[in-house]
Enzyme design. Structure first.
Site, PDB file in Angstrom:
ATOM      1  N   ARG A   1      -0.173  14.199 -14.799  1.00  0.00           N
ATOM      2  CA  ARG A   1      -0.394  13.326 -13.275  1.00  0.00           C
ATOM      3  C   ARG A   1      -0.051  14.589 -11.789  1.00  0.00           C
ATOM      4  O   ARG A   1      -1.086  14.742 -11.608  1.00  0.00           O
ATOM      5  CB  ARG A   1       0.589  11.854 -13.105  1.00  0.00           C
ATOM      6  CG  ARG A   1       0.651  10.750 -14.235  1.00  0.00           C
ATOM      7  CD  ARG A   1      -0.664  10.285 -13.735  1.00  0.00           C
ATOM      8  NE  ARG A   1      -1.643  11.106 -14.586  1.00  0.00           N
ATOM      9  CZ  ARG A   1      -2.018  11.337 -15.555  1.00  0.00           C
ATOM     10  NH1 ARG A   1      -1.604  10.228 -16.607  1.00  0.00           N
ATOM     11  NH2 ARG A   1      -3.208  11.762 -15.664  1.00  0.00           N
TER      12      ARG A   1
ATOM     13  N   GLN B   1       3.828   3.741  -1.974  1.00  0.00           N
ATOM     14  CA  GLN B   1       4.301   2.828  -3.311  1.00  0.00           C
ATOM     15  C   GLN B   1       3.805   4.331  -4.272  1.00  0.00           C
ATOM     16  O   GLN B   1       4.453   4.685  -5.586  1.00  0.00           O
ATOM     17  CB  GLN B   1       3.718   1.710  -3.947  1.00  0.00           C
ATOM     18  CG  GLN B   1       4.366   0.908  -3.445  1.00  0.00           C
ATOM     19  CD  GLN B   1       3.584  -0.600  -3.450  1.00  0.00           C
ATOM     20  OE1 GLN B   1       3.745  -1.012  -4.455  1.00  0.00           O
ATOM     21  NE2 GLN B   1       2.396  -1.374  -2.500  1.00  0.00           N
TER      22      GLN B   1
ATOM     23  N   TYR C   1       3.270  12.496 -17.459  1.00  0.00           N
ATOM     24  CA  TYR C   1       3.899  13.199 -15.182  1.00  0.00           C
ATOM     25  C   TYR C   1       3.523  14.681 -15.064  1.00  0.00           C
ATOM     26  O   TYR C   1       2.864  15.365 -14.133  1.00  0.00           O
ATOM     27  CB  TYR C   1       5.554  12.977 -15.086  1.00  0.00           C
ATOM     28  CG  TYR C   1       5.643  11.512 -14.794  1.00  0.00           C
ATOM     29  CD1 TYR C   1       5.082  10.631 -13.732  1.00  0.00           C
ATOM     30  CD2 TYR C   1       6.394  10.445 -16.266  1.00  0.00           C
ATOM     31  CE1 TYR C   1       5.323   9.352 -13.915  1.00  0.00           C
ATOM     32  CE2 TYR C   1       6.516   9.185 -15.548  1.00  0.00           C
ATOM     33  CZ  TYR C   1       5.769   8.450 -14.930  1.00  0.00           C
ATOM     34  OH  TYR C   1       6.046   7.229 -14.081  1.00  0.00           O
TER      35      TYR C   1
ATOM     36  N   HIS D   1       8.383   5.168  -4.195  1.00  0.00           N
ATOM     37  CA  HIS D   1       8.266   4.987  -5.619  1.00  0.00           C
ATOM     38  C   HIS D   1       8.978   6.640  -6.327  1.00  0.00           C
ATOM     39  O   HIS D   1       8.405   6.838  -7.201  1.00  0.00           O
ATOM     40  CB  HIS D   1       7.544   4.804  -6.200  1.00  0.00           C
ATOM     41  CG  HIS D   1       7.435   3.110  -6.540  1.00  0.00           C
ATOM     42  ND1 HIS D   1       6.321   2.054  -6.136  1.00  0.00           N
ATOM     43  CD2 HIS D   1       8.694   2.042  -6.031  1.00  0.00           C
ATOM     44  CE1 HIS D   1       6.936   0.794  -6.447  1.00  0.00           C
ATOM     45  NE2 HIS D   1       7.928   0.500  -6.098  1.00  0.00           N
TER      46      HIS D   1
ATOM     47  N   GLY E   1      -4.340  -1.109  -0.787  1.00  0.00           N
ATOM     48  CA  GLY E   1      -4.833  -0.980  -1.945  1.00  0.00           C
ATOM     49  C   GLY E   1      -3.950  -0.666  -2.694  1.00  0.00           C
ATOM     50  O   GLY E   1      -3.266   0.000  -3.253  1.00  0.00           O
ATOM     51  N   THR E   2      -3.541  -2.221  -2.774  1.00  0.00           N
ATOM     52  CA  THR E   2      -2.052  -1.969  -3.490  1.00  0.00           C
ATOM     53  C   THR E   2      -2.441  -3.750  -3.925  1.00  0.00           C
ATOM     54  O   THR E   2      -2.119  -4.782  -2.980  1.00  0.00           O
ATOM     55  CB  THR E   2      -0.175  -2.305  -3.001  1.00  0.00           C
ATOM     56  OG1 THR E   2       0.504  -2.494  -3.396  1.00  0.00           O
ATOM     57  CG2 THR E   2      -0.364  -2.832  -1.375  1.00  0.00           C
ATOM     58  N   SER E   3      -2.368  -4.267  -5.317  1.00  0.00           N
ATOM     59  CA  SER E   3      -2.174  -5.610  -5.392  1.00  0.00           C
ATOM     60  C   SER E   3      -0.770  -6.237  -5.858  1.00  0.00           C
ATOM     61  O   SER E   3      -0.699  -7.581  -5.547  1.00  0.00           O
ATOM     62  CB  SER E   3      -2.361  -5.633  -7.019  1.00  0.00           C
ATOM     63  OG  SER E   3      -0.702  -4.816  -7.901  1.00  0.00           O
TER      64      SER E   3
ATOM     65  N   VAL F   1       2.925   7.842  -5.637  1.00  0.00           N
ATOM     66  CA  VAL F   1       3.680   8.912  -6.219  1.00  0.00           C
ATOM     67  C   VAL F   1       3.389  10.581  -5.646  1.00  0.00           C
ATOM     68  O   VAL F   1       3.906  11.988  -6.650  1.00  0.00           O
ATOM     69  CB  VAL F   1       4.117   8.942  -7.838  1.00  0.00           C
ATOM     70  CG1 VAL F   1       5.020   7.712  -7.472  1.00  0.00           C
ATOM     71  CG2 VAL F   1       3.243   8.635  -8.509  1.00  0.00           C
TER      72      VAL F   1
HETATM   73  N1  LIG Z   1      -1.609   7.780  -6.717  1.00  0.00           N
HETATM   74  C1  LIG Z   1      -0.607   7.106  -7.135  1.00  0.00           C
HETATM   75  O1  LIG Z   1       0.241   7.454  -6.994  1.00  0.00           O
HETATM   76  C2  LIG Z   1      -0.012   6.076  -8.298  1.00  0.00           C
HETATM   77  C3  LIG Z   1      -1.177   5.265  -9.554  1.00  0.00           C
HETATM   78  C4  LIG Z   1      -1.201   4.556 -10.259  1.00  0.00           C
HETATM   79  C5  LIG Z   1      -0.266   3.842 -10.524  1.00  0.00           C
HETATM   80  N2  LIG Z   1       0.915   4.549  -9.589  1.00  0.00           N
HETATM   81  C6  LIG Z   1       2.210   3.775  -9.187  1.00  0.00           C
HETATM   82  O2  LIG Z   1       1.946   2.468  -9.853  1.00  0.00           O
HETATM   83  C7  LIG Z   1       2.666   0.868  -9.446  1.00  0.00           C
HETATM   84  C8  LIG Z   1       1.017   0.755  -8.693  1.00  0.00           C
HETATM   85  O3  LIG Z   1       1.280  -1.040  -7.918  1.00  0.00           O
HETATM   86  P1  LIG Z   1       0.478  -0.485  -6.984  1.00  0.00           P
HETATM   87  O4  LIG Z   1       0.224  -2.181  -6.112  1.00  0.00           O
HETATM   88  O5  LIG Z   1      -0.331   0.359  -5.907  1.00  0.00           O
HETATM   89  O6  LIG Z   1      -1.395   0.283  -7.640  1.00  0.00           O
HETATM   90  P2  LIG Z   1      -1.584  -1.706  -8.677  1.00  0.00           P
HETATM   91  O7  LIG Z   1      -2.415  -0.367  -9.558  1.00  0.00           O
HETATM   92  O8  LIG Z   1      -1.482  -1.916  -9.174  1.00  0.00           O
HETATM   93  O9  LIG Z   1      -2.918  -2.122  -7.980  1.00  0.00           O
HETATM   94  C9  LIG Z   1      -3.948  -1.187  -7.136  1.00  0.00           C
HETATM   95  C10 LIG Z   1      -4.449  -1.901  -5.790  1.00  0.00           C
HETATM   96  O10 LIG Z   1      -5.823  -0.789  -5.117  1.00  0.00           O
HETATM   97  C11 LIG Z   1      -7.023  -1.469  -5.324  1.00  0.00           C
HETATM   98  N3  LIG Z   1      -7.756  -1.049  -4.456  1.00  0.00           N
HETATM   99  C12 LIG Z   1      -9.147  -0.432  -5.293  1.00  0.00           C
HETATM  100  N4  LIG Z   1      -9.910   0.860  -5.698  1.00  0.00           N
HETATM  101  C13 LIG Z   1      -9.755   1.018  -3.941  1.00  0.00           C
HETATM  102  C14 LIG Z   1     -10.303   1.302  -3.037  1.00  0.00           C
HETATM  103  N5  LIG Z   1     -11.061   2.353  -3.881  1.00  0.00           N
HETATM  104  N6  LIG Z   1      -9.464   1.568  -1.841  1.00  0.00           N
HETATM  105  C15 LIG Z   1      -8.124  -0.053  -1.678  1.00  0.00           C
HETATM  106  N7  LIG Z   1      -7.883  -0.626  -2.564  1.00  0.00           N
HETATM  107  C16 LIG Z   1      -8.648   0.086  -3.947  1.00  0.00           C
HETATM  108  C17 LIG Z   1      -7.222  -2.275  -5.917  1.00  0.00           C
HETATM  109  O11 LIG Z   1      -7.974  -3.941  -5.925  1.00  0.00           O
HETATM  110  C18 LIG Z   1      -5.398  -2.865  -6.823  1.00  0.00           C
HETATM  111  O12 LIG Z   1      -5.436  -4.039  -6.026  1.00  0.00           O
HETATM  112  C19 LIG Z   1       2.595   1.965  -8.238  1.00  0.00           C
HETATM  113  O13 LIG Z   1       4.287   1.524  -8.018  1.00  0.00           O
HETATM  114  C20 LIG Z   1       2.946   3.311  -7.737  1.00  0.00           C
HETATM  115  O14 LIG Z   1       3.788   4.170  -7.845  1.00  0.00           O
HETATM  116  C21 LIG Z   1       0.455   5.469  -8.636  1.00  0.00           C
END
Ligand SMILES: NC(=O)c1ccc[n+]([C@@H]2O[C@H](COP(=O)([O-])OP(=O)(O)OC[C@H]3O[C@@H](n4cnc5c(N)ncnc54)[C@H](O)[C@@H]3O)[C@@H](O)[C@H]2O)c1
Length: 227
Positions: free
Chosen positions: A57, A87, A54, A105, A170-172, A89
Protein backbone atom coordinates in the site's frame (compact mmCIF):
# COMPACT_ATOMS: atom_id res chain seq x y z
CA UNK A 1 -14.35 35.66 9.09
CA UNK A 2 -14.40 32.65 6.75
CA UNK A 3 -17.15 30.04 7.23
CA UNK A 4 -15.99 26.64 8.42
CA UNK A 5 -16.39 23.47 6.36
CA UNK A 6 -15.66 20.02 7.74
CA UNK A 7 -15.03 17.40 5.05
CA UNK A 8 -15.27 13.80 6.22
CA UNK A 9 -13.65 11.52 3.65
CA UNK A 10 -13.50 7.76 3.17
CA UNK A 11 -11.92 5.35 0.74
CA UNK A 12 -14.14 6.55 -2.16
CA UNK A 13 -12.33 9.92 -2.08
CA UNK A 14 -9.22 8.20 -3.42
CA UNK A 15 -10.99 5.83 -5.84
CA UNK A 16 -10.51 8.19 -8.81
CA UNK A 17 -6.78 8.21 -8.04
CA UNK A 18 -6.75 4.43 -8.56
CA UNK A 19 -6.71 3.27 -4.93
CA UNK A 20 -9.39 0.65 -4.41
CA UNK A 21 -11.99 0.84 -1.65
CA UNK A 22 -12.71 -2.43 0.08
CA UNK A 23 -16.49 -2.62 0.30
CA UNK A 24 -16.71 -2.26 -3.48
CA UNK A 25 -14.86 -5.59 -3.77
CA UNK A 26 -17.00 -7.84 -1.56
CA UNK A 27 -15.46 -6.83 1.71
CA UNK A 28 -11.96 -7.68 0.53
CA UNK A 29 -9.18 -5.10 0.63
CA UNK A 30 -6.83 -5.78 -2.31
CA UNK A 31 -7.91 -9.46 -2.18
CA UNK A 32 -7.40 -9.85 1.57
CA UNK A 33 -9.98 -10.47 4.23
CA UNK A 34 -9.93 -7.23 6.17
CA UNK A 35 -9.44 -9.03 9.52
CA UNK A 36 -6.34 -10.75 8.12
CA UNK A 37 -4.55 -7.46 7.44
CA UNK A 38 -6.25 -4.86 9.62
CA UNK A 39 -6.82 -6.32 13.08
CA UNK A 40 -4.64 -7.09 16.14
CA UNK A 41 -5.53 -10.79 15.65
CA UNK A 42 -4.28 -10.70 12.06
CA UNK A 43 -1.04 -9.12 13.29
CA UNK A 44 -0.58 -11.82 15.93
CA UNK A 45 -1.31 -14.63 13.46
CA UNK A 46 0.93 -13.48 10.64
CA UNK A 47 2.87 -10.24 11.15
CA UNK A 48 4.98 -10.78 8.02
CA UNK A 49 1.85 -10.90 5.85
CA UNK A 50 0.52 -7.72 7.50
CA UNK A 51 3.82 -5.88 6.96
CA UNK A 52 3.93 -7.03 3.34
CA UNK A 53 0.35 -5.83 2.78
CA UNK A 54 1.12 -2.33 4.07
CA UNK A 55 4.48 -2.24 2.29
CA UNK A 56 2.52 -2.70 -0.95
CA UNK A 57 0.00 0.00 0.00
CA UNK A 58 2.87 2.38 0.88
CA UNK A 59 4.65 1.60 -2.41
CA UNK A 60 1.39 2.27 -4.29
CA UNK A 61 1.34 5.82 -2.90
CA UNK A 62 4.36 6.59 -5.05
CA UNK A 63 2.40 5.62 -8.19
CA UNK A 64 -0.84 7.54 -7.58
CA UNK A 65 -1.64 11.21 -7.39
CA UNK A 66 -4.42 13.40 -6.01
CA UNK A 67 -7.51 13.58 -8.22
CA UNK A 68 -9.76 16.51 -9.21
CA UNK A 69 -11.81 16.03 -6.04
CA UNK A 70 -8.74 16.52 -3.85
CA UNK A 71 -7.87 19.64 -5.85
CA UNK A 72 -11.33 21.16 -5.34
CA UNK A 73 -10.98 20.68 -1.58
CA UNK A 74 -7.80 22.78 -1.78
CA UNK A 75 -9.54 25.44 -3.91
CA UNK A 76 -12.31 25.71 -1.28
CA UNK A 77 -9.66 27.01 1.17
CA UNK A 78 -9.70 30.34 -0.72
CA UNK A 79 -13.24 31.02 0.53
CA UNK A 80 -13.63 28.78 3.57
CA UNK A 81 -11.76 27.46 6.57
CA UNK A 82 -11.56 23.82 5.49
CA UNK A 83 -10.88 21.00 7.95
CA UNK A 84 -10.45 17.54 6.45
CA UNK A 85 -11.24 14.61 8.74
CA UNK A 86 -10.25 11.48 6.86
CA UNK A 87 -10.64 7.76 7.41
CA UNK A 88 -8.07 7.25 4.68
CA UNK A 89 -4.56 6.13 5.43
CA UNK A 90 -3.13 7.47 2.16
CA UNK A 91 -1.50 10.91 1.93
CA UNK A 92 -3.39 12.34 -1.06
CA UNK A 93 -5.02 15.20 0.88
CA UNK A 94 -1.56 16.31 2.07
CA UNK A 95 -0.08 16.04 -1.40
CA UNK A 96 -2.99 17.99 -2.93
CA UNK A 97 -2.16 20.80 -0.51
CA UNK A 98 -4.91 21.04 2.11
CA UNK A 99 -3.78 22.79 5.28
CA UNK A 100 -5.81 21.12 8.05
CA UNK A 101 -6.00 17.33 7.93
CA UNK A 102 -6.90 14.97 10.76
CA UNK A 103 -6.35 11.25 10.14
CA UNK A 104 -8.79 9.18 12.17
CA UNK A 105 -7.34 5.80 11.24
CA UNK A 106 -3.63 6.55 11.01
CA UNK A 107 -1.25 7.02 8.11
CA UNK A 108 0.64 4.70 5.78
CA UNK A 109 3.71 6.94 5.96
CA UNK A 110 4.04 6.55 9.73
CA UNK A 111 5.22 3.64 11.87
CA UNK A 112 5.37 2.92 15.59
CA UNK A 113 6.61 0.29 18.02
CA UNK A 114 3.96 -2.39 18.55
CA UNK A 115 3.41 -1.36 22.19
CA UNK A 116 3.96 2.40 21.82
CA UNK A 117 0.81 3.78 20.22
CA UNK A 118 1.65 7.42 20.97
CA UNK A 119 5.15 7.45 19.49
CA UNK A 120 4.96 7.39 15.73
CA UNK A 121 7.67 8.29 13.23
CA UNK A 122 7.61 9.28 9.59
CA UNK A 123 8.54 6.25 7.42
CA UNK A 124 8.44 5.94 3.63
CA UNK A 125 10.21 2.61 3.17
CA UNK A 126 9.23 -1.03 3.64
CA UNK A 127 9.03 -2.46 7.17
CA UNK A 128 10.34 -5.98 7.86
CA UNK A 129 10.24 -8.36 10.81
CA UNK A 130 13.23 -7.34 12.95
CA UNK A 131 12.88 -3.58 12.30
CA UNK A 132 12.61 -2.08 15.79
CA UNK A 133 12.12 1.25 17.55
CA UNK A 134 14.60 2.56 20.16
CA UNK A 135 12.84 0.51 22.88
CA UNK A 136 13.44 -2.71 20.98
CA UNK A 137 9.80 -3.10 19.92
CA UNK A 138 8.91 -4.49 16.49
CA UNK A 139 7.76 -1.72 14.16
CA UNK A 140 4.21 -1.85 12.79
CA UNK A 141 2.24 0.56 10.62
CA UNK A 142 0.74 3.49 12.56
CA UNK A 143 -2.73 2.46 11.43
CA UNK A 144 -5.81 2.04 13.61
CA UNK A 145 -6.95 -1.55 13.06
CA UNK A 146 -10.45 -2.90 13.59
CA UNK A 147 -11.02 -3.35 17.31
CA UNK A 148 -8.44 -0.70 18.28
CA UNK A 149 -9.21 2.65 19.90
CA UNK A 150 -9.55 5.75 17.69
CA UNK A 151 -7.84 8.44 19.79
CA UNK A 152 -8.22 11.15 17.12
CA UNK A 153 -12.00 11.06 17.60
CA UNK A 154 -11.53 13.29 20.66
CA UNK A 155 -10.17 16.01 18.38
CA UNK A 156 -12.75 15.38 15.65
CA UNK A 157 -15.86 15.83 17.82
CA UNK A 158 -15.26 19.47 18.87
CA UNK A 159 -14.29 20.34 15.28
CA UNK A 160 -17.62 18.92 14.10
CA UNK A 161 -19.51 20.82 16.82
CA UNK A 162 -18.14 24.15 15.56
CA UNK A 163 -18.55 23.78 11.82
CA UNK A 164 -20.95 25.72 9.54
CA UNK A 165 -21.11 23.14 6.71
CA UNK A 166 -20.43 19.38 6.52
CA UNK A 167 -19.41 17.51 3.36
CA UNK A 168 -19.15 13.69 3.57
CA UNK A 169 -17.41 11.96 0.68
CA UNK A 170 -16.91 8.35 -0.41
CA UNK A 171 -17.68 6.41 2.72
CA UNK A 172 -20.04 3.50 3.32
CA UNK A 173 -20.61 4.87 6.85
CA UNK A 174 -20.15 1.43 8.36
CA UNK A 175 -17.05 2.08 10.44
CA UNK A 176 -17.63 3.67 13.86
CA UNK A 177 -16.96 6.05 15.52
CA UNK A 178 -16.24 7.89 12.21
CA UNK A 179 -19.73 7.15 10.85
CA UNK A 180 -21.38 8.82 13.85
CA UNK A 181 -19.42 12.08 13.62
CA UNK A 182 -22.01 13.98 11.53
CA UNK A 183 -24.43 13.78 14.48
CA UNK A 184 -22.21 16.21 16.41
CA UNK A 185 -22.86 19.04 13.92
CA UNK A 186 -25.36 21.71 15.01
CA UNK A 187 -28.83 20.95 13.66
CA UNK A 188 -28.92 24.08 11.44
CA UNK A 189 -25.74 23.03 9.60
CA UNK A 190 -26.29 21.71 6.04
CA UNK A 191 -24.84 18.25 5.34
CA UNK A 192 -23.83 17.14 1.83
CA UNK A 193 -23.06 13.46 1.15
CA UNK A 194 -21.30 12.49 -2.10
CA UNK A 195 -21.13 8.78 -2.91
CA UNK A 196 -22.20 6.91 -6.07
CA UNK A 197 -23.70 4.22 -3.84
CA UNK A 198 -24.72 6.18 -0.76
CA UNK A 199 -25.61 4.57 2.55
CA UNK A 200 -28.95 5.46 4.16
CA UNK A 201 -28.70 8.18 6.78
CA UNK A 202 -31.37 8.12 9.50
CA UNK A 203 -32.23 10.39 12.40
CA UNK A 204 -30.26 13.39 11.19
CA UNK A 205 -32.17 16.63 11.91
CA UNK A 206 -29.98 18.59 9.49
CA UNK A 207 -30.80 19.57 5.93
CA UNK A 208 -29.23 16.69 3.95
CA UNK A 209 -28.34 16.71 0.26
CA UNK A 210 -27.22 13.38 -1.18
CA UNK A 211 -25.23 13.53 -4.42
CA UNK A 212 -25.12 9.98 -5.81
CA UNK A 213 -22.05 10.51 -7.97
CA UNK A 214 -18.26 10.37 -7.88
CA UNK A 215 -16.25 12.60 -5.56
CA UNK A 216 -14.92 14.90 -8.29
CA UNK A 217 -18.30 15.46 -10.02
CA UNK A 218 -20.12 15.96 -6.71
CA UNK A 219 -17.50 18.40 -5.46
CA UNK A 220 -17.68 20.43 -8.67
CA UNK A 221 -21.43 20.85 -8.08
CA UNK A 222 -21.00 21.79 -4.42
CA UNK A 223 -18.22 24.24 -5.27
CA UNK A 224 -20.58 26.07 -7.68
CA UNK A 225 -23.42 25.98 -5.15
CA UNK A 226 -21.30 27.46 -2.38
CA UNK A 227 -20.01 30.38 -4.50
N1 LIG B 1 -7.38 5.12 0.39
C1 LIG B 1 -7.33 4.60 1.64
O1 LIG B 1 -6.64 5.13 2.51
C2 LIG B 1 -8.16 3.38 1.97
C3 LIG B 1 -8.58 2.47 0.98
C4 LIG B 1 -9.35 1.36 1.38
C5 LIG B 1 -9.69 1.18 2.73
N2 LIG B 1 -9.28 2.09 3.65
C6 LIG B 1 -9.68 1.92 5.08
O2 LIG B 1 -10.83 1.13 5.16
C7 LIG B 1 -11.92 1.73 5.87
C8 LIG B 1 -13.08 1.77 4.87
O3 LIG B 1 -14.18 2.52 5.22
P1 LIG B 1 -14.72 3.59 4.18
O4 LIG B 1 -16.13 3.90 4.54
O5 LIG B 1 -13.73 4.69 4.06
O6 LIG B 1 -14.68 2.84 2.78
P2 LIG B 1 -15.55 1.69 2.18
O7 LIG B 1 -14.64 0.87 1.31
O8 LIG B 1 -16.35 1.00 3.20
O9 LIG B 1 -16.58 2.48 1.26
C9 LIG B 1 -16.14 3.18 0.14
C10 LIG B 1 -17.27 4.05 -0.36
O10 LIG B 1 -16.75 4.79 -1.45
C11 LIG B 1 -17.74 4.88 -2.43
N3 LIG B 1 -17.10 5.19 -3.72
C12 LIG B 1 -16.60 4.35 -4.66
N4 LIG B 1 -16.10 5.05 -5.69
C13 LIG B 1 -16.28 6.36 -5.41
C14 LIG B 1 -15.97 7.59 -6.07
N5 LIG B 1 -15.36 7.60 -7.27
N6 LIG B 1 -16.29 8.76 -5.47
C15 LIG B 1 -16.90 8.77 -4.26
N7 LIG B 1 -17.23 7.64 -3.59
C16 LIG B 1 -16.92 6.46 -4.15
C17 LIG B 1 -18.47 3.54 -2.37
O11 LIG B 1 -19.78 3.65 -2.92
C18 LIG B 1 -18.48 3.26 -0.87
O12 LIG B 1 -19.65 3.75 -0.25
C19 LIG B 1 -11.44 3.08 6.28
O13 LIG B 1 -11.35 3.09 7.65
C20 LIG B 1 -10.04 3.24 5.69
O14 LIG B 1 -9.09 3.49 6.71
C21 LIG B 1 -8.51 3.16 3.30
Amino acid sequence: MKKKIVVLTGAGMSAESGISTFRDSNGLWENHDIMEVASPEGWQNNPALVLDFYNKRRAQLKEVKPNRGHEILVELEQQFEVQIITQNVDNLHERAGNTNILHLHGELVKVRGEFSENESMYWEDDIYIGDKNNKGEQLRPDIVWFGEAVPAIDKAIPIMQQTDIVIIIGTSLQVYPAAGLMHYAKSNVPVYYIDPNPASIYDLPNQLEVLAMSASVGLEKIQLQLQ
